[in-house]
Design an enzyme around this catalytic site. Structure first.
Site, PDB file in Angstrom:
ATOM      1  N   SER A 145       0.855  -1.192   0.000  1.00 58.91           N
ATOM      2  CA  SER A 145       0.000   0.000   0.000  1.00 58.91           C
ATOM      3  C   SER A 145       0.885   1.235   0.000  1.00 58.91           C
ATOM      4  O   SER A 145       2.036   1.197   0.458  1.00 58.91           O
ATOM      5  CB  SER A 145      -0.858   0.003   1.264  1.00 58.91           C
ATOM      6  OG  SER A 145      -1.475   1.257   1.437  1.00 58.91           O
ATOM      7  N   TYR A 157      -0.905  -0.760  10.221  1.00 59.65           N
ATOM      8  CA  TYR A 157      -1.121  -1.110   8.805  1.00 59.65           C
ATOM      9  C   TYR A 157       0.103  -0.727   7.974  1.00 59.65           C
ATOM     10  O   TYR A 157       0.587  -1.514   7.149  1.00 59.65           O
ATOM     11  CB  TYR A 157      -2.362  -0.375   8.297  1.00 59.65           C
ATOM     12  CG  TYR A 157      -2.754  -0.672   6.866  1.00 59.65           C
ATOM     13  CD1 TYR A 157      -3.150  -1.940   6.465  1.00 59.65           C
ATOM     14  CD2 TYR A 157      -2.756   0.352   5.905  1.00 59.65           C
ATOM     15  CE1 TYR A 157      -3.540  -2.189   5.149  1.00 59.65           C
ATOM     16  CE2 TYR A 157      -3.144   0.109   4.596  1.00 59.65           C
ATOM     17  CZ  TYR A 157      -3.534  -1.164   4.222  1.00 59.65           C
ATOM     18  OH  TYR A 157      -3.916  -1.412   2.921  1.00 59.65           O
TER      19      TYR A 157
HETATM   20  N1  LIG Z   1      -8.937  -0.374  -1.285  1.00 59.58           N
HETATM   21  C1  LIG Z   1      -7.889   0.399  -1.084  1.00 59.58           C
HETATM   22  O1  LIG Z   1      -8.001   1.629  -1.081  1.00 59.58           O
HETATM   23  C2  LIG Z   1      -6.521  -0.221  -0.893  1.00 59.58           C
HETATM   24  C3  LIG Z   1      -5.396   0.629  -0.937  1.00 59.58           C
HETATM   25  C4  LIG Z   1      -4.121   0.084  -0.765  1.00 59.58           C
HETATM   26  C5  LIG Z   1      -3.971  -1.284  -0.554  1.00 59.58           C
HETATM   27  N2  LIG Z   1      -5.082  -2.078  -0.494  1.00 59.58           N
HETATM   28  C6  LIG Z   1      -4.857  -3.509  -0.252  1.00 59.58           C
HETATM   29  O2  LIG Z   1      -5.452  -4.240  -1.305  1.00 59.58           O
HETATM   30  C7  LIG Z   1      -5.931  -5.490  -0.814  1.00 59.58           C
HETATM   31  C8  LIG Z   1      -7.401  -5.639  -1.150  1.00 59.58           C
HETATM   32  O3  LIG Z   1      -8.084  -4.539  -0.564  1.00 59.58           O
HETATM   33  P1  LIG Z   1      -9.632  -4.265  -0.826  1.00 59.58           P
HETATM   34  O4  LIG Z   1      -9.875  -2.845  -0.475  1.00 59.58           O
HETATM   35  O5  LIG Z   1     -10.020  -4.796  -2.156  1.00 59.58           O
HETATM   36  O6  LIG Z   1     -10.271  -5.157   0.349  1.00 59.58           O
HETATM   37  P2  LIG Z   1     -11.799  -5.504   0.662  1.00 59.58           P
HETATM   38  O7  LIG Z   1     -11.990  -5.237   2.112  1.00 59.58           O
HETATM   39  O8  LIG Z   1     -12.724  -4.875  -0.320  1.00 59.58           O
HETATM   40  O9  LIG Z   1     -11.800  -7.085   0.414  1.00 59.58           O
HETATM   41  C9  LIG Z   1     -10.978  -7.916   1.173  1.00 59.58           C
HETATM   42  C10 LIG Z   1     -11.399  -9.353   0.963  1.00 59.58           C
HETATM   43  O10 LIG Z   1     -10.547 -10.181   1.755  1.00 59.58           O
HETATM   44  C11 LIG Z   1     -11.352 -11.101   2.486  1.00 59.58           C
HETATM   45  N3  LIG Z   1     -10.676 -11.487   3.721  1.00 59.58           N
HETATM   46  C12 LIG Z   1     -10.583 -10.778   4.869  1.00 59.58           C
HETATM   47  N4  LIG Z   1      -9.908 -11.454   5.796  1.00 59.58           N
HETATM   48  C13 LIG Z   1      -9.547 -12.630   5.221  1.00 59.58           C
HETATM   49  C14 LIG Z   1      -8.836 -13.768   5.681  1.00 59.58           C
HETATM   50  N5  LIG Z   1      -8.352 -13.823   6.933  1.00 59.58           N
HETATM   51  N6  LIG Z   1      -8.645 -14.800   4.832  1.00 59.58           N
HETATM   52  C15 LIG Z   1      -9.130 -14.749   3.563  1.00 59.58           C
HETATM   53  N7  LIG Z   1      -9.828 -13.703   3.076  1.00 59.58           N
HETATM   54  C16 LIG Z   1     -10.033 -12.658   3.896  1.00 59.58           C
HETATM   55  C17 LIG Z   1     -12.649 -10.357   2.746  1.00 59.58           C
HETATM   56  O11 LIG Z   1     -13.721 -11.237   3.052  1.00 59.58           O
HETATM   57  C18 LIG Z   1     -12.843  -9.625   1.414  1.00 59.58           C
HETATM   58  O12 LIG Z   1     -13.492 -10.423   0.466  1.00 59.58           O
HETATM   59  C19 LIG Z   1      -5.640  -5.491   0.690  1.00 59.58           C
HETATM   60  O13 LIG Z   1      -4.439  -6.176   0.921  1.00 59.58           O
HETATM   61  C20 LIG Z   1      -5.510  -4.014   1.024  1.00 59.58           C
HETATM   62  O14 LIG Z   1      -4.709  -3.795   2.156  1.00 59.58           O
HETATM   63  C21 LIG Z   1      -6.347  -1.582  -0.674  1.00 59.58           C
END
Ligand SMILES: NC(=O)c1ccc[n+]([C@@H]2O[C@H](COP(=O)([O-])OP(=O)(O)OC[C@H]3O[C@@H](n4cnc5c(N)ncnc54)[C@H](O)[C@@H]3O)[C@@H](O)[C@H]2O)c1
Length: 256
Positions: A145, A157
């Site tokens: 991230s 985080y």
């Molecule tokens: N959305 C953002 O703005 C953003 C920005 C930077 C990085 N990220 C990173 O991108 C990745 C995806 O983010 P997102 O926003 O799409 O997330 P999200 O919250 O929309 O989806 C996360 C998914 O992971 C699943 N999950 C949660 N805990 C779990 C576990 N223990 N085992 C298996 N599955 C599990 C959830 O059920 C969900 O389907 C993450 O690693 C997040 O840190 C997201």
């Protein structure tokens, strides 16, 4: 011919958000996708969507923080597909109670976030790598991230995603001779349902440029499919010359 034609790809957290967009895209590009996800309702929706579109998807319920479950999932993928060519470690995320080191409830925030974001990435890699080595290589794409690169008020985080960067580069070095490429993506805000709630925007809409946070993104805040496109490239043979790369995907925010 799809860009992942015939490849076996495991996507963690493929039930929603970026993981879902990537699962759908990988399948569209010919991969046999395994959605390793904690939430069955979300994962089955992704699985059904892909199958309805003529793609190959299987949901395996997996908590990425639980080593026994992760090991069993990777073994099941091997039985079903005979190889693991791509691992996209996408499950992760921050929690709203994260904050500054002197303010947070360390036990609650630290254990949850480190476990999901860093331990989960490490465990899935740990149990996919031996299979990749046995079949002559593969590609791992990790989710870090911008919070790992810029200062943010989510110290746990930020540290977990910083750990993902270091793990990415170390694994890339250790497994290069085994034909395994390991790269990481560092998105800024991405308009998943969770982030849309924060901005108060409906599906298909971008936050107004009057929003203070959105204004910092010269190309606008990203969409899940835009991050999935980067993961697709890094997972595919088109990126054969790329390993240990840490790819900022923030629409120019960090240099603006
Ligand atoms: N959305 C953002 O703005 C953003 C920005 C930077 C990085 N990220 C990173 O991108 C990745 C995806 O983010 P997102 O926003 O799409 O997330 P999200 O919250 O929309 O989806 C996360 C998914 O992971 C699943 N999950 C949660 N805990 C779990 C576990 N223990 N085992 C298996 N599955 C599990 C959830 O059920 C969900 O389907 C993450 O690693 C997040 O840190 C997201």
């Amino acid at each position: 011919m799809g860009r992942l034609e015939g490849k076996s790809a495991v996507v963690t957290g493929g039930g929603t958000g970026i993981g879902r967009a990537a699962s759908e895209r990988f399948a569209l590009e010919g991969a046999r996708v395994v959605i390793a996800e904690l939430n069955p309702d979300l994962a089955q929706e992704t699985e059904q969507f892909i199958r309805d579109a003529g793609g190959d998807a299987t949901f395996l319920q997996t908590d990425v923080t639980d080593e026994d479950q992760v090991e069993a999932t990777m073994a099941s993928v091997m039985v079903a597909h005979g190889s693991i060519d791509v691992l996209y470690n996408c499950a992760g995320g921050s929690i709203t109670t994260d904050g500054k080191v002197d303010e947070i409830d360390l036990d609650a925030v630290y254990d949850h976030t480190m476990s999901l974001d860093l331990r989960g990435t490490m465990l899935c890699s740990r149990h996919a790598v031996p299979h990749m080595i046995a079949s002559g290589g593969g590609a791992i794409v990790n989710m870090s991230s911008l919070a790992a690169l810029n200062g943010v008020n989510m110290h746990v985080y930020s540290a977990a995603k910083g750990g993902v960067i270091s793990l990415t580069r170390s694994m890339a070095a250790s497994y290069a001779r085994n034909g395994i490429r390991v790269n990481a993506i560092c998105p800024g805000f991405v308009l998943t349902e969770r982030v849309r709630e924060r901005f108060g925007t409906a599906a298909g809409e971008r936050p107004a440029q009057t929003d203070k946070t959105a204004r910092r993104y010269p190309f606008g805040v990203g969409e899940p499919h835009e991050i999935a496109n980067i993961a697709l490239f890094l997972a595919s043979d088109e990126a054969r010359m790329i390993t240990a790369a840490i790819v900022p995907a923030d629409g120019g925010m960090s240099v603006y």
